[in-house]
Enzyme design. Structure first.
Site, mmCIF file in Angstrom:
data_model
loop_
_atom_site.group_PDB
_atom_site.id
_atom_site.type_symbol
_atom_site.label_atom_id
_atom_site.label_comp_id
_atom_site.label_asym_id
_atom_site.label_seq_id
_atom_site.Cartn_x
_atom_site.Cartn_y
_atom_site.Cartn_z
ATOM 1 N N THR A 20 0.771 -1.962 1.300
ATOM 2 C CA THR A 20 1.127 -2.928 0.405
ATOM 3 C C THR A 20 2.084 -3.180 1.967
ATOM 4 O OG1 THR A 20 3.564 -2.010 0.638
ATOM 5 C CG2 THR A 20 1.913 -2.274 -1.365
ATOM 6 N N GLY A 21 1.674 -2.264 3.221
ATOM 7 C CA GLY A 21 3.133 -3.029 4.625
ATOM 8 C C GLY A 21 4.757 -3.139 4.550
ATOM 9 N N THR A 22 4.889 -4.524 4.447
ATOM 10 C CA THR A 22 5.960 -4.285 3.244
ATOM 11 C C THR A 22 7.261 -4.496 3.113
ATOM 12 O OG1 THR A 22 5.094 -3.466 0.720
ATOM 13 C CG2 THR A 22 7.018 -3.068 1.440
ATOM 14 N N THR A 23 8.456 -5.159 3.235
ATOM 15 C CA THR A 23 9.186 -4.820 2.609
ATOM 16 C C THR A 23 10.556 -5.055 1.981
ATOM 17 O OG1 THR A 23 9.661 -6.081 5.268
ATOM 18 C CG2 THR A 23 11.241 -6.298 3.412
#
Length: 240
Positions: A21-24
């Site tokens: 998801t990589g994500t923040t």
């Protein structure tokens, strides 16, 4: 026994082709609620986008939700296990577990299960009020007024440090979370494609998706990163 495979050989936790998801992800406590938010992008090895509509915020308890970053397959299994635990507890006891007890289980599951690539934030509301728990792969459970995780953490935390103060309204907490995620989206290539947001109260978890974090601003006319002077002026402070 130690892993005898050579370092160059791929393992489940290092496979560059895993969909991640990589994500923040962020969570912010309000006066009587918690706002949990995440972007919606998933990528393969951080090299290209595999999904523009990944839901990384999930209800796992009648009044609690998690925001998740890591390998998508692990996230899905971890979420199922959390939901199952909450359901079993409620069936046996007649009431859902407290958010603090549920956070302890969530941390234990990380430590003892195959979830080293899962990085959750848990937010919930019960008789003890709104709560946010920052969890890590070793099973640590840390209570905090706000938290951020994922590849955009450093950008999101900078905004939350500026925006957060005790006793925020739900609208102000949502505004702070939206600005934090948008700040990460602007700089982190693994984060993007809008946001999923959960508003958690003592009665329910309401989840919605938005194509643009700015839709959640308390003042839509302002832009993330460029409105600090305006807000200071509105508070009656002189801006140099």
């Amino acid at each position: 026994m130690p892993d005898a495979r050579p370092p160059s050989e791929s393992t489940p936790n290092s496979d560059p082709e895993l969909t991640k998801t990589g994500t923040t992800t962020v969570a912010v406590t309000a006066d009587d609620a918690v706002v949990v938010m995440a972007d919606r992008r998933a990528s393969a090895g951080g090299r290209f986008v595999t999904s523009k509509d990944t839901q990384k915020v999930e209800r796992v308890h009648p009044t609690a939700a998690v925001a998740l970053s890591g390998a998508v397959g692990s996230l899905q299994d971890y979420t199922r296990r959390l939901r199952s635990r909450a359901d079993q507890y409620e069936i046996r006891r007649g009431d859902p577990p407290s958010v603090a007890a549920f956070a302890t289980f969530a941390g234990n599951l990380l430590r003892n299960g195959p979830y080293r690539m899962v990085r959750p934030i848990l937010g919930g509301v019960d008789g003890d009020g709104p709560q946010v728990y920052d969890l890590d792969g070793g099973g640590a459970v840390m209570d905090a007024p706000y938290a951020a995780k994922g590849s955009g953490t450093q950008f999101a935390l900078g905004v939350l440090e500026r925006e957060f103060r005790p006793g925020l309204s739900v609208e102000a907490a949502t505004d702070a979370a939206a600005r934090a995620v948008e700040s990460a989206i602007e700089r982190d290539t693994a984060s993007g494609n809008g946001v999923t947001v959960a508003e958690i109260t003592a009665e329910e978890v309401a989840i919605d998706a938005y194509d643009d974090p700015a839709e959640l601003y308390a003042d839509p006319a302002t832009a993330a990163g460029g409105d600090a002077a305006d807000r200071d002026a509105d508070d009656g402070e002189e801006v140099a």
